[in-house]
Design a protein around this motif. Structure first.
Motif, mmCIF file in Angstrom:
data_model
loop_
_atom_site.group_PDB
_atom_site.id
_atom_site.type_symbol
_atom_site.label_atom_id
_atom_site.label_comp_id
_atom_site.label_asym_id
_atom_site.label_seq_id
_atom_site.Cartn_x
_atom_site.Cartn_y
_atom_site.Cartn_z
ATOM 1 N N GLU A 187 0.855 -1.167 0.000
ATOM 2 C CA GLU A 187 0.000 0.000 0.000
ATOM 3 C C GLU A 187 0.901 1.230 0.000
ATOM 4 O O GLU A 187 1.782 1.365 0.847
ATOM 5 N N LYS A 189 1.029 5.401 -0.008
ATOM 6 C CA LYS A 189 0.248 6.598 0.269
ATOM 7 C C LYS A 189 1.137 7.839 0.173
ATOM 8 O O LYS A 189 2.317 7.798 0.519
ATOM 9 N N ASN A 190 0.561 8.926 -0.313
ATOM 10 C CA ASN A 190 1.201 10.248 -0.260
ATOM 11 C C ASN A 190 2.633 10.220 -0.795
ATOM 12 O O ASN A 190 3.568 10.655 -0.140
ATOM 13 N N THR A 207 -2.726 -1.186 -3.338
ATOM 14 C CA THR A 207 -3.504 0.033 -3.167
ATOM 15 C C THR A 207 -2.592 1.257 -3.258
ATOM 16 O O THR A 207 -1.536 1.297 -2.626
ATOM 17 N N LYS A 209 -2.766 5.490 -2.916
ATOM 18 C CA LYS A 209 -3.578 6.619 -2.484
ATOM 19 C C LYS A 209 -2.730 7.882 -2.457
ATOM 20 O O LYS A 209 -1.657 7.901 -1.858
ATOM 21 N N ASN A 210 -3.197 8.923 -3.138
ATOM 22 C CA ASN A 210 -2.480 10.205 -3.200
ATOM 23 C C ASN A 210 -1.056 10.017 -3.743
ATOM 24 O O ASN A 210 -0.072 10.443 -3.137
ATOM 25 N N THR A 227 -6.232 -0.808 -6.631
ATOM 26 C CA THR A 227 -7.081 0.322 -6.266
ATOM 27 C C THR A 227 -6.271 1.609 -6.325
ATOM 28 O O THR A 227 -5.222 1.718 -5.684
ATOM 29 N N PHE A 228 -6.731 2.578 -7.133
ATOM 30 C CA PHE A 228 -6.126 3.894 -7.204
ATOM 31 C C PHE A 228 -7.095 4.901 -6.600
ATOM 32 O O PHE A 228 -8.255 4.960 -6.986
ATOM 33 N N SER A 229 -6.620 5.685 -5.621
ATOM 34 C CA SER A 229 -7.465 6.681 -4.990
ATOM 35 C C SER A 229 -6.752 8.029 -5.008
ATOM 36 O O SER A 229 -5.661 8.189 -4.435
ATOM 37 N N ASN A 230 -7.347 8.997 -5.717
ATOM 38 C CA ASN A 230 -6.794 10.348 -5.790
ATOM 39 C C ASN A 230 -5.343 10.341 -6.285
ATOM 40 O O ASN A 230 -4.467 10.982 -5.707
ATOM 41 N N CYS A 231 -5.110 9.580 -7.341
ATOM 42 C CA CYS A 231 -3.764 9.496 -7.911
ATOM 43 C C CYS A 231 -3.673 10.310 -9.191
ATOM 44 O O CYS A 231 -4.651 10.403 -9.949
ATOM 45 N N LYS A 232 -2.520 10.856 -9.462
ATOM 46 C CA LYS A 232 -2.289 11.662 -10.649
ATOM 47 C C LYS A 232 -1.488 10.874 -11.670
ATOM 48 O O LYS A 232 -0.471 10.273 -11.333
#
Length: 234
Positions: A187, A189-190, A207, A209-210, A227-232
């Motif tokens: 996972e 994140k950020n 996963t 995220k960000n 799972t991609f969440s708020n990714c650019k």
């Protein structure tokens, strides 16, 4: 960290943060390298440590650009004169390569234990490195190892089953059956991994995220149940 965990934690890192590597860490990595097994304890290796950004700039085009973003580069050379004088051509062609490979693995495992990442690289312009760094006569560059703080944690890449790569000779081993290799998904994140390269990576069930993926390249990767969440850029 348990040694078995260090082995599993080691990855080929190709994307680094801006965080530096201290002199104390560099010395510890070198101490781990020279503790490696080697032929007749003749220690047929030499290490050039590059931390100067101006020198790195002069190496542009001699190695993949991402490697030059690492805070420290280790150029690993064979130093075959003494061992070749004793054992001849086999020492120069085999023993010294084995020695340096063992040293590099020690260095990479020590880096993983410190929370650092590195990569064993054989693709680089030997002539340009020799010229820019002023490599001494008798030292033959064989590998570059960039080391730094990983920008992200990569999953383990799959390995061929033991049944394909191992031949048991002799009694007493018992019946062998392949055990399923379960690699831990991850996972993230950020994180900023813009410009990263993902090759033959099993990213299933992971996963993100960000995460900034702008300019990143994915080749022959598995994305099942990712799972991609708020990714650019994903």
């Amino acid at each position: 960290m348990e040694f078995s965990e260090v082995i599993k934690k080691r990855r080929s890192t190709r994307k680094f943060t801006d965080e530096g590597v201290s002199r104390e860490q560099i010395i510890s990595l070198l101490e781990a390298a020279v503790a490696a097994p080697n032929a007749c304890n003749m220690q047929s290796w030499h290490f050039y440590v590059i931390t100067d950004n101006n020198i790195k700039a002069k190496l542009s085009g001699a190695i993949a650009d991402w490697a030059l973003t690492a805070p420290v580069l280790f150029l690993v050379c064979t130093a075959p004169e003494a061992i070749t004088a004793r054992f001849g051509a086999r020492a120069e062609n085999v023993f010294v390569v084995q020695d340096t490979a063992a040293a590099i693995e020690n260095l990479l495992l020590a880096a993983a234990d410190m929370g650092l990442g590195g990569c064993f690289m054989g693709a680089f312009d030997i002539e340009k490195f020799t010229k820019v760094l002023g490599i001494k006569a008798g030292h033959r560059p064989v590998a570059v190892v960039p080391v730094g703080v990983p920008a992200m944690e990569m999953p383990a890449r799959p390995r061929n089953p033991l049944s394909e790569v191992v031949t048991f000779i002799g009694e007493g081993v018992g019946e062998y059956t392949d055990a399923e290799l379960n690699y831990r998904k991850f996972e993230v994140k950020n994180s900023n991994v813009a410009g990263a390269a993902f090759e033959n990576a099993d990213l299933s069930d992971s996963t993100f995220k960000n995460v900034n993926f702008d300019g990143s390249k994915f080749e022959n990767c598995s994305f099942e149940n990712v799972t991609f969440s708020n990714c650019k850029g994903a």
